[in-house]
Structure formats: C-alpha cells, structure tokens
Write a protein that holds these residues in place. Sequence first.
Motif, PDB file in Angstrom:
ATOM      1  N   SER A  69      -8.794   9.821  -1.708  1.00 29.43           N
ATOM      2  CA  SER A  69      -9.723  10.494  -2.223  1.00 29.43           C
ATOM      3  C   SER A  69     -11.149   9.576  -2.271  1.00 29.43           C
ATOM      4  O   SER A  69     -12.115   9.929  -2.287  1.00 29.43           O
ATOM      5  N   ASN A  70     -10.972   8.269  -2.109  1.00 32.21           N
ATOM      6  CA  ASN A  70     -12.012   7.397  -2.420  1.00 32.21           C
ATOM      7  C   ASN A  70     -12.714   6.730  -1.253  1.00 32.21           C
ATOM      8  O   ASN A  70     -13.426   6.001  -1.124  1.00 32.21           O
TER       9      ASN A  70
ATOM     10  N   ARG B 158      -1.611  -1.530  -0.833  1.00 32.30           N
ATOM     11  CA  ARG B 158      -1.532  -1.667  -2.193  1.00 32.30           C
ATOM     12  C   ARG B 158       0.225  -1.610  -2.543  1.00 32.30           C
ATOM     13  O   ARG B 158       0.930  -1.426  -1.643  1.00 32.30           O
TER      14      ARG B 158
ATOM     15  N   GLU C 251      -6.330  12.415  -1.227  1.00 30.92           N
ATOM     16  CA  GLU C 251      -5.312  12.540  -2.452  1.00 30.92           C
ATOM     17  C   GLU C 251      -5.096  10.919  -2.748  1.00 30.92           C
ATOM     18  O   GLU C 251      -5.893  10.116  -2.299  1.00 30.92           O
ATOM     19  N   ARG C 252      -4.041  10.773  -3.477  1.00 32.62           N
ATOM     20  CA  ARG C 252      -3.951   9.348  -4.260  1.00 32.62           C
ATOM     21  C   ARG C 252      -3.476   8.172  -3.244  1.00 32.62           C
ATOM     22  O   ARG C 252      -2.635   8.564  -2.660  1.00 32.62           O
ATOM     23  N   GLY C 253      -4.185   7.066  -3.370  1.00 37.96           N
ATOM     24  CA  GLY C 253      -3.587   5.879  -2.730  1.00 37.96           C
ATOM     25  C   GLY C 253      -2.327   5.639  -2.774  1.00 37.96           C
ATOM     26  O   GLY C 253      -1.559   5.397  -1.977  1.00 37.96           O
ATOM     27  N   ASN C 254      -1.967   5.677  -4.080  1.00 38.01           N
ATOM     28  CA  ASN C 254      -0.393   5.232  -4.546  1.00 38.01           C
ATOM     29  C   ASN C 254       0.550   5.990  -3.910  1.00 38.01           C
ATOM     30  O   ASN C 254       1.482   5.726  -3.404  1.00 38.01           O
TER      31      ASN C 254
ATOM     32  N   LEU D 150       4.874   5.477   2.889  1.00 38.72           N
ATOM     33  CA  LEU D 150       4.943   4.379   3.426  1.00 38.72           C
ATOM     34  C   LEU D 150       6.396   3.570   3.182  1.00 38.72           C
ATOM     35  O   LEU D 150       7.201   3.320   4.272  1.00 38.72           O
ATOM     36  N   GLU D 151       6.489   3.395   1.840  1.00 39.09           N
ATOM     37  CA  GLU D 151       7.834   2.477   1.478  1.00 39.09           C
ATOM     38  C   GLU D 151       8.915   3.320   1.712  1.00 39.09           C
ATOM     39  O   GLU D 151       9.807   2.717   2.282  1.00 39.09           O
TER      40      GLU D 151
ATOM     41  N   THR E 279       1.045   4.989  -0.343  1.00 34.85           N
ATOM     42  CA  THR E 279       1.644   3.632  -0.577  1.00 34.85           C
ATOM     43  C   THR E 279       3.416   4.206  -0.538  1.00 34.85           C
ATOM     44  O   THR E 279       4.255   3.723   0.144  1.00 34.85           O
ATOM     45  N   GLN E 280       3.567   5.199  -1.369  1.00 33.60           N
ATOM     46  CA  GLN E 280       4.841   5.596  -1.608  1.00 33.60           C
ATOM     47  C   GLN E 280       5.789   6.099  -0.585  1.00 33.60           C
ATOM     48  O   GLN E 280       6.796   5.805  -0.251  1.00 33.60           O
TER      49      GLN E 280
ATOM     50  N   GLU F  62      -9.700   5.975  -8.474  1.00 35.90           N
ATOM     51  CA  GLU F  62      -8.788   5.272  -7.638  1.00 35.90           C
ATOM     52  C   GLU F  62      -8.853   4.117  -7.432  1.00 35.90           C
ATOM     53  O   GLU F  62      -8.319   2.895  -6.962  1.00 35.90           O
TER      54      GLU F  62
END
Lengths: 588, 462
Positions: free
Chosen positions: A298-299, B121, A263-266, A272-273, A269-270, B287
């Motif tokens: 995903s990458n 990030r 899935e998405r990296g952001n 985690l935060e 991060t969300q 990404e």
Amino acid sequence: MLKTGTIYGINGPVIYLKGNTGFSMSEMVYVGKQQLVGEVIALDKDITTIQVYEETSGLRPGEEVVASGGAVSVTLAPGILNNIFDGIERPLERIAESGGAFITRGVSVDSLDRAKKWDAHITVSAGQYLHGGDIIAEVPETHAIVHKCMIPPDMEGTVVDTVPDGSYTIDEPLITLRLQDGTEKQLTMTQKWPIRVPRPVHHRFPASVPLITGQRIIDTMFPIAKGGTAAIPGGFGTGKTMTQHQIAKWADADIIIYIGCGERGNEMTQVLEEFGELTDPRTGNPLMARTTLIANTSNMPVAAREASIYTGLTLAEYYRDMGYDVAIMADSTSRWAEALRELSGRLEEMPAEEGFPAYLASRLSAFYERAGMMHNLNGTDGSVTIIGAVSPQGGDFSEPVTQNTKRFVRCFWGLDKSLAYSRHFPAIHWLTSYSEYLNDLSHWYQDNVSQKFVDYRNRLMALLNQESSLLEIVKLIGSDVLPDDQKLVLEIARVIRLGFLQQNAFHKDDTCVSMEKQFLMMDTILYLYKQARTLVTMGHPMSVLKAENIFDRIIAIKYDVPNDRLELFAQYHRDIDAFYQRVLEKNA
Amino acid sequence: MSIEYLGLSSINGPLIALEGVQGAFFDEIVEFVVNGSERKIGRIVEIYEDRAVIQVFEGSENMSLKNTHTKLTGHPMEIALSPDMLGRTFNGIGQPIDDLGPIVSTLKRDVNGLPLNPVRREYPRNYIHTGISAIDGLTTLIRGQKLPIFSGNGLPHDQLAAQIVKQASLGEDSNEQFAVVFAAMGVKHDVADFFRHTFEESGVADHVAMFLNLANDPVVERLITPKVALTVAEYLAFEQHMHILVILTDMTSFAEAMREVSSSKGEIPSRKGYPGYLYSELATIYERAGIVQGVEGSVTQLPILTMPNDDITHPIPDLTGYITEGQVVLDRPLHGQSIYPPINILPSLSRLMKDGIGAGYTREDHQDLANQLFSAYAKVGDARNLASVIGEDELSPIDKKYLEFGKEFEERYIGQGPEENRSMIETLDLGWELLGRLPREELDRVDTKILDKYYKPLETES
C-alpha cells in the motif's frame, strides 16, 4: 530516433506534457533525469497526460520524457516462478541487492535474470511449419514446472534452423524462423506482451472441473471451477487474506500467481517465508516452485498498484498458453479500484458513485473476463482462475466495487463479521454466499467422488437454512420451548457448523482436507442425523440424546481422523449405531 | 538557489500560488519571509510550468500578495537527525520548541521516507508484554506491528496508551534499548500535558521524542507531523538500533487536515469529502512500521484515532483497519460500566498474534485459549440478547452460565487497574479460571490435549 516531450505540470503521480508529443496511448515512457517509468493515459492536441509508476517528488517542469516505442509490457521467459516482483515486473530481490532495504526511485533492473543459463530441449526441427503459440522448446524452470517456450501468437513461419539441446540464456537464439514475407527471424526464450491486452486463444470452453482447494466450505458448499471467477468480500479482520493464503497453498492448480495489490508489507513477507518452507502436498515440491508473487504494497506508488493486476494476469495467461491450470489470487481488487479512483480524481474526471470513475464496471468486467478454461493456439488446454478479494468500505456489500464485482463473478464467498468475531473461520457465510458452478460441476463430483455427493451437499444446506429460520424463533422465545425434532435440527446444524464448515488453518490435519474425507464427513453427519431423527420420532427426548457425547465426537472428526486414515470412519458409524442402541435400551 | 521571488499571485487558505518560478521541483520546500521578519516554510504541491502551488505549513496569516519574499531551498522536506533528539520536544514540523537549542547534525533525511522492500522485511514474531490482559491474552502486540486503538471522544484511549508505554518499557530484555516517539496531531493541550507527565513519572522522559501539533496549531503542519516523527523513529530504530514505539494521536485530525487542504486545492472528493488518496496517504504512514532483516531495532506503531460518532465504518477507521495489522476497539457501554480498559474484544484483533504466541513464545495453550474466549464471549452476547427478550429467568441453564461467565470476564479479565501489570502467565491462567465456569463440552475451540492439561471446572456448591 525516439520521440520525446517536455514536462509541463506535475500533480502527484500524474504529469502533463505540453504539445503534441506523438506518443501513443498506453505507451511506456521514461520520465525525467531519474528515468522513472510511466504510461501515457490521455492524449490531446495540446496536452499529453502520463501516470508515473514511481514517486514524483523532485521532478521539475522542463525535464525530458522519452518514449519507449512500445506499450507497457512484461517480459515472459523462464525465471518468473519462485520470484517476487513489484507491480511492473521488477524483481524485488534485485532491487534490494542494488538499492538496499528501502526501495529507491528510478531503479533500472532487468525483469528476469539474463545471465542465467537454462537447460533447453528443442522440440521442433528444421522444415517444420509453425503457427503462432506453438511450443519450440522445453525448459525445466523449477522442480515442479516445465517451462514451454512458444513463438509469439502473432507470428508464423517455417523453421530454418535450430540449435542443439543445451544450456542457453533467455536472450540466446534457439531457432530461426522464415516468416511468410520471406524474412528470417531468430527467436529466443523471451517474448514481450503488453499487459493490458489479453493473450489470444483458440476458443474458450465451459467449466467442468472444480479447482479443489482442500477447504470444505469451498469445495463442498460453494465450489469454483478451473477457469472460473470468484470474489471474497469482507470487512477488515474477516479473513480475506487468510482465505486467499489457504487457497494459494492448497489449491490443485499448477501455477499460483499471488498479487498483493495495495496490501500490507508484512503479509507479503509472510507469504514469502511460509511458501518457501511449505511443500505442495501433491508433488512434494516447495510451494514457491509453482508460485509467483506480485507485491505492490500500500505504500508503494499508486499507479503501479493499478498496473500490478494486469501484470499478474498477463503472467497467468502466459502459463495458461503452455497448458497449465493457473490460479490468480488478487488481494485486493478494492485497492486496485481505489487506485483507479485516485488517478481519476487527479485527472479531474467526472466521478460516478462514491467518487469512483464511471468506467469502474467496464474495467472490472474486462478483468474477470480474462479468466476461463481455454483451448490454446498450440492445441493445449489451460485455464486461468481468478479469485479476487474485495475490501468493501465499512464492510458494506452495497458499495460499488462489491456490487459491480458481483455482476461479473460466478462465485461469491461472502465473509461475515459476526462469524469472524466469534472466531468461526473461514468466516464465509453459508447463507449469503453462492456458486453458480454447482450445476456445471455436479457431473464431476458424481463421477469422481460419489453419486450421492451433490445430494448430501444439498441436504446439509437445507439443514443450515432450517436452522436459520428456527433461530429467528429462538431469538424470540428461547430454545427450550421448541419441539424435539426442531431441537435436533439445531443440534445437527451445530455439528455441521463446528465440525464441517469451521476449519482450522493451523491444524496439520484440518488445514487441507481431501474430497474423500469431505464426503465421508458429510456422510457421517447425515447418518447421525438419520439415526437421531428416528429416535426423536420414537419419542426419545433430545435431552437424552444430548447426554451422549456422540455429537461432540462427530464434531471432533476433523481433528481426529487424518487424511490418510479414512478407514477410521467405519468406527464412527459403529459408534452411532451403538449410541442408537444405548438410547433405545435405556429408555425401553 | 538564491533567487528570491517578491510577491505572490494568490492566497487561498493555506495554499498560495506563485508565478514565474524557475527550476522548482515537485515536493520542494520553500521558505517565506513575511514583512521582512516572520519566517514560514511551505511545500510545492502542484506545479505547472512556471506556476507553483505551495502549501504553507504555518498557515497564511499576515501574508499578502506584496509583502512576501519566497526562496526555493532546493530540497524536499528534510529533518536533521541525531540520537540527541530523545528527551526533546519539537513542533509539528520538527523544529525544537523546548528552548534547548537546535539539533546539530549533518545527517538530514527526506521525511517522506521510502517504502521498505517486502523481501527485506523481517516477519515480526516477538511479542511485547503490555501487562494488560485484554491485549496480551487476546490481541497480543508484536514488535514491528502497527496496532491502532479505535476510540471515541471521552473514552480513556490516552490512559491506555500511557499504560502501554509505561508497562511495555519494563521489558525483560533490559539490555535492549527502548524509546518512544510521540506525535500529536491536533490534540488538546491537556492531552499533550497528560502524556508528558506520564513519561516523566514512568521515568522514560529522556527516552521520548515528542512532536506536538496542538489543536490550535496550523492545520497544514499536522500533515507533515507523522512523517517527521516516523523519519526520526526509522532513524533511531534502523541506524541506532533501538526498539521504538511510535504513538500517533489523533489520526482523525490528520485525515481531517487532509480533507481541508484537499478541498481548498479544489480536488475532486471521494468518500465523505475526503480526497481519493486518503488510503494511499494513510498507508504511507502506517506501513512505516516493521523490522528490517539483519538489522537490530524495530518500529512498532500505536496510532490512536477517535471514530467520529463512534462509527467504525467511517472512512478513517475503515481505511485504517484495512492497512494496520489489527485494531484494539474501545467501547462506550463498557466504559459506562466503569470497566477499564473498556476494550471490546469482539471487533478487536491482532493479525500478527498467531505467529508470536504459543509454545516457545508465550505458552502452548495461548492460541486455543484465546479462540475459546472469543467464541464464548460472542455467545455471551447472544445470551444477553435473548435475556432482554424473554427475561433472564427463562434462559436455559447453559445460557445462564454464559451470562455469569460474561459478567466475570468483563469485570476480571478485561477490567484491571490502570497501574496493574499482569504477567503473561497470570493472564493465561485467569482465562482458564473463567472458562472453568463453562461445562467442558462447550469448549469446542480447544484441542483435547490442551483441555486435559489446563481445563479445571469450577467447583459448585451443589
């Protein structure tokens, strides 16, 4: 002497070695000069096939591949919680410290901190006979969780010696065990377990306790049991991830394993935060204190994406063995299935439906069957609940991953595009979703919430079903021509949809709702329906009833009544009575 | 690395096979000299002992089994990086085509990039003001986001992207450096020209790096174009500390190229003939947007893709939607009514919006207002369906109000001029003005306090 082989061919994440290398299936190997991590996936007299968990560019034929002697495993010891790993249990924080913001290849880091000292309380004494899985020490891992160190499931023997309580690293011996064959073995806090093998249990028993998530449409309408399985399918933008986040935040599990699979990296991060800032409403501890994140975005390499699901599962089973209730969020199982497809394509296997390999169904069933409420080897009870998001291609639930998943899960929370478009969240559609746990859990609800709970829930569902068939008629002729009792059904169904099913994740009182409030909300809505129906049967037109703002007042209960002020509900009952009297008097 | 191989073993479309290769590695770049003069480059995509399968970027025209010299370069696909790349135009593999000479730099980077570690990030929170109500108000673009435009052939996605570039560049923080990286994959000449003109007119031309692989350029080349462009974008953002907007158009051509090459490699197709790794490939591109903790600069992506046959469930938009953080969907019926930009807001979405708007960012009422507009517009659709069956006259008064609201909303809120740059406050106030056409009890998505403060019912004549 470790076995080695020589690279012969490279095709993306799949590499081939020539000749019989003597490797074994699922064995972990180190590939090439950069020591990339890989796994043996096929063996042949002439060719050994390996999938590599890292980007393979730069590899040359002729480079050496070294066997590790063991299957791809995870390290199990204190330090797993409040941490974020990649798909093969490498801590991302450590990778960042050693390699910077971007993930380089061939990073060699320990899964867990081996220098950190943990306070250990030894719970066994010399002379005791221990069986596989028995707890030998307790270590406070985070504020929320006491880590229980166990002996490996396949070992038993007599305790010869123990160390006193104190601070130890995960590699220092805690006890010495004399095995049945007379050899002595020193045990530390650490054990290793192959990710593709389920950890053994004594027996499994039927689900009888719900996993309370604080989400009304789940807890009341389509509950999931502790140790149960659920799928959340939905096209993009329908709120799969949001639903998973909500459950991960508010579910009453002891431990949450959140697997971000392809899935998405952001988003990671969300998590985690956000989880670092939020506190668990039950214990007051930070949510991260009970959470482990597995992030294979995903990458990141596709083979590690395939492994990430199993890594998460094994961690979950390990905590279950300590007697905890663990919930796994797998977001998303479709990405995992696609990783299977991608690797299968590289191996030139014969594709089945939509290019997926024919073993998709058996892999999925093996995955979901690792969930369950278990009686552990050491006598404790624990559970693993699996909640898997499914991202169906084109939002079409007839595609293979959704269909096969449906066969193996007992709870189906179907997300609906049109609900999401009108921003009705959670967009779980009440007509397509189901939960097979409803009967298993009805006793729990009756004993712990209210005798009337299941009956109320069924009445709400009946009203929603009536609404849906009425809407078919409305579509053809408009709502004005309906008789008043049917108009009332539409109005009450609106109250249920907006006031009960719709839940605002960003509102402090609505994001997580206690079972008691959920019940009282149902109670109030049904009381309103009862009184309004009496008025309608007496011949009062709906237009008069609607002129009162009582329906909208009830809808706003979700915002107006905080979870800790449930006494306010009495006022709503009085308001409904007053409304009843007013209508009677005005139209007398 | 100076061994040259004479001749080839086979040529099949853009793929050639070479035998007897020593010391080549996977993903290595090779150079060809054809007929002693023509130079081409290629990439090793498969390797078995001494047999390498090479993908030729410029296409295999003129190559024969005998006339080609092949040389291994010893490195993967790299591009030289320099801040001077802004204002320049390159072909699809990053070679300058504007006659201004080569990029001189010792800094070279592998175009494949590396995945950004999620723990490093920074979660994107600052919105980019585009001046377009449908985007600012309802699908707010956030710095570091990847927000694709799903379009169809003949729809004005290029104009929309150009307008965003023009208006977003005029941000309030004038001391921050803003630049555009533009990558064209298989687009028509006039589209490329259109963008070039727009950049010149809006005065950002010297802040644009253009990578052009046009429709008649070699297909294989466009597989590398977005990667080259994003490598430059990452360099400018994270090392030169600029805020980069990357426009990738058209991602459909990129995916088509992938299918073409995959098929000539004889790979097993999955959906609609696309290779099984379509998702992973798209993901490695999308990404590469984001913000790195503690580093000034950001990469925001605005990919454009044309949905084949306007079908949003086609694998390309479908997989894209699963990776990107939302989408802006253009709609043919709206375009037919001459509404510009024809954004269909119902399937459009910005996932990062919720954290970048509201008090402290835009205004406290933004989220509630947006939810209410979405919900009300969804009801417009229901009312229209009903009207088409029973006729408008038979509708209930509230449904009629919705019809009216829908018309106004499309014409005034979604619709605006291609030069019109609305401020955030204008957009928000316009939203409330339109909601004023609906009775207060219909507004069920808005907190009571916000309603009290902002809702003003429209005065009716009666």
